[in-house]
Design an enzyme around this catalytic site. Structure first.
Site, PDB file in Angstrom:
ATOM      1  N   HIS A  18     -42.526  -4.765  52.620  1.00  0.00           N
ATOM      2  CA  HIS A  18     -43.935  -3.624  53.268  1.00  0.00           C
ATOM      3  C   HIS A  18     -42.870  -2.689  53.701  1.00  0.00           C
ATOM      4  CE1 HIS A  18     -46.772  -2.767  55.945  1.00  0.00           C
ATOM      5  NE2 HIS A  18     -46.144  -2.614  57.185  1.00  0.00           N
ATOM      6  N   ASP A  54     -45.848   3.478  61.903  1.00  0.00           N
ATOM      7  CA  ASP A  54     -46.681   2.041  61.325  1.00  0.00           C
ATOM      8  C   ASP A  54     -47.850   2.479  61.050  1.00  0.00           C
ATOM      9  OD1 ASP A  54     -48.035   0.668  58.719  1.00  0.00           O
ATOM     10  OD2 ASP A  54     -46.528  -1.156  59.815  1.00  0.00           O
ATOM     11  N   CYS A  86     -69.863  -4.450  34.427  1.00  0.00           N
ATOM     12  CA  CYS A  86     -70.345  -3.837  33.442  1.00  0.00           C
ATOM     13  C   CYS A  86     -69.163  -4.145  32.603  1.00  0.00           C
ATOM     14  CB  CYS A  86     -70.877  -2.149  33.525  1.00  0.00           C
ATOM     15  SG  CYS A  86     -69.250  -1.551  34.855  1.00  0.00           S
ATOM     16  N   CYS A 144     -66.529  -0.309  41.080  1.00  0.00           N
ATOM     17  CA  CYS A 144     -66.445   0.825  40.544  1.00  0.00           C
ATOM     18  C   CYS A 144     -66.842   1.938  39.656  1.00  0.00           C
ATOM     19  CB  CYS A 144     -66.852  -0.264  39.054  1.00  0.00           C
ATOM     20  SG  CYS A 144     -67.500  -0.169  37.124  1.00  0.00           S
ATOM     21  N   CYS A 201     -64.729  -4.222  36.584  1.00  0.00           N
ATOM     22  CA  CYS A 201     -65.800  -4.688  36.734  1.00  0.00           C
ATOM     23  C   CYS A 201     -66.367  -6.140  36.059  1.00  0.00           C
ATOM     24  CB  CYS A 201     -66.720  -3.503  36.854  1.00  0.00           C
ATOM     25  SG  CYS A 201     -68.937  -3.593  37.184  1.00  0.00           S
ATOM     26  N   CYS A 240     -49.646  -0.256  51.554  1.00  0.00           N
ATOM     27  CA  CYS A 240     -48.528   0.408  52.882  1.00  0.00           C
ATOM     28  C   CYS A 240     -46.965   1.043  51.788  1.00  0.00           C
ATOM     29  CB  CYS A 240     -47.678  -0.671  52.861  1.00  0.00           C
ATOM     30  SG  CYS A 240     -47.374  -1.912  51.688  1.00  0.00           S
TER      31      CYS A 240
END
Length: 484
Positions: A167, A184, A117, A82, A114, A140
């Site tokens: 991917h 990769d 908060c 956050c 979050c 990726c």
């Protein structure tokens, strides 16, 4: 039509990597001289061992760029901390992209909410590599997009590879080997094309490579199970795919000089010959995915079957004490989780986060025992992971004690790393503290083993070598925590 749009979109997108001003912007951020110096040093080492080797500087430059990109430049995002209270967030429904988001190709914006908060943290999924040079984070898609640009900026011939099972990665052409090499950046993996099918357990169908000069169906490079892949390729007719790619290439190559067209044709012939013979998996292709959270990898079915991926997460007792203490004894082959009431975990593999081609060797004649890479394998890895963010904690301090021995030209590299930093580890049986990991959410201790000489090369790199009559603790990890 959807498949055609994907091919056309990727074929057009890769042209952005060729913009001279963008390549220069990338070079301004790259440690060019340092990468080149390391590549030259590695090349000299190889030449001193084998003067007939045809490997060239670009091969090592590619490896150095891959390592730097993974370890020093780009950051993986599971969920953003956050920005208001630094608390942990969770992904909610997508947000509407702003005009600026769309300018940088982010048609999708994630909401990392979050609960502490109630702050909404926007995570635009940028598709413009120029913006990614600035943000240096993502998953990726962002990694492969930015890494391919960096390859082109360094003068390497590279292409962007799209996998229909969700991917993407990069291929770099090796002039010394006259072939395209799988790279990769998320995994810091090079020339391990069977990693996805064998290691991650993916059910592949269509994998297409895109460069400024051509589009190529490279599916067969990434599979050793061609018959199974053929049965899954039902989304479109094979002749339509061939004709579509051929038409795109004809248009793309129309203005190329004849010598370049000839060169591309010769390369394609070499590729087709390669595709015709299914490969045999190498040791480095047997492990599951390492990038992304364990939950994310499990959800995608990419943890593989060869590696257990055991991560140590603080128990309630360890959370209360804010302390994790693990010992390993190679002779008894067991871990003692001291901080959890001396819990015993039998078997070295049952505490390992990374396990590639490792095994425990007992020499009854010499009365010695150690961990080594499997016989006949050129390299191996093992690692141990402590993850504390899911328990609402951060690392306050970490101390490590370990040991290893090498013989002849065998090499063992020990390191500690988190998503933010990495340091080399001294394996001399003494307990060392590493202050660099203050506030880390997870830490991995890893050893990579390679080198050696002759048929016994696998024995020239040994971890935790001890006499069978000794009961000394051969590895120790102590982590103290603090609240987030």
């Amino acid at each position: 039509m959807r498949f055609l749009q994907t091919i056309q979109s990727n074929a057009h997108h890769v042209l952005v990597y060729e913009r001279p001003e963008l390549q220069q912007k990338a070079r301004d951020l790259l440690p060019v001289s340092e990468l080149q110096a390391r590549a030259q040093e590695k090349l000299l080492q190889v030449k001193s061992l084998d003067s007939e080797s045809t490997i060239n500087e670009d091969d090592f430059l590619m490896l150095e760029l891959l390592r730097w990109f993974k370890e020093d430049f780009f950051q993986w995002v599971n969920s953003l901390p956050c920005s208001q209270c630094n608390g942990q967030t969770e992904t909610k429904e997508s947000l509407v992209p702003s005009t600026d988001d769309l300018r940088w190709g982010a048609t999708r914006v994630e909401n990392h909410y979050c609960n502490k908060c109630n702050h909404i943290n926007r995570f635009p999924r940028y598709n413009n590599p120029e913006k990614l040079l600035e943000t240096r984070q993502g998953r990726c898609g962002e990694w492969a997009n930015c890494f391919t640009l960096c390859c082109r900026a360094m003068g390497l011939e590279a292409r962007y590879v799209w996998d229909s099972t969700d991917h993407v990665w990069t291929e770099v052409f090796s002039s010394s080997q006259n072939r395209w090499l799988h790279c990769d950046p998320c995994e810091n993996a090079c020339d391990k094309p069977l990693l996805y099918e064998v290691g991650w357990g993916k059910k592949l169908s269509y994998i297409i490579a895109f460069s400024k000069d051509e589009v190529v169906d490279v599916t067969w490079r990434y599979s050793c199970k061609h018959e199974e892949v053929i049965l899954r390729r039902k989304e479109l007719r094979e002749n339509w795919l061939r004709e579509t790619i051929s038409a795109l290439n004809k248009t793309r190559q129309q203005a190329l000089p004849e010598h370049r067209k000839k060169e591309l044709l010769e390369r394609l012939i070499v590729e087709i010959v390669e595709f015709m013979s299914p490969k045999t998996p190498k040791p480095g292709e047997l492990g599951g995915r390492i990038s992304g959270s364990i939950a994310w990898r499990v959800g995608r079915g990419e943890v593989g079957v060869q590696v257990k991926n055991v991560a140590f997460v603080p128990t309630e007792k360890e959370k209360a004490a804010k302390r994790f203490h693990l010992q390993y004894n190679i002779v008894d082959d067991q871990y003692i989780r001291v901080s959890n009431g001396n819990e015993v975990i039998v078997g070295w593999e049952n505490g390992a986060w990374i396990n590639e081609s490792m095994y425990r060797k007992v020499e009854n004649d010499w009365k010695m025992v150690y961990l080594a890479r499997r016989e006949g394998t050129p390299s191996a890895k093992i690692g141990w992971k402590v993850e504390c963010a899911s328990s609402g904690l951060r690392v306050e301090s970490i101390s490590v004690r370990t040991s290893s021995q090498t013989f002849h030209s065998g090499t063992i590299n020990w390191k500690l790393y988190s998503t933010e930093t990495h340091v080399d580890v001294n394996p001399d049986k003494n307990l060392y503290s590493y202050p660099e990991f203050l506030n880390a959410s997870e830490v991995v201790l890893e050893a990579e083993l390679y080198g050696g000489e002759g048929n016994g090369a696998w024995q020239h790199t040994q971890l935790f070598r001890e006499s069978l009559t000794d009961k000394e603790k051969t590895m120790e990890i102590i982590v103290t925590f603090k609240d987030i």
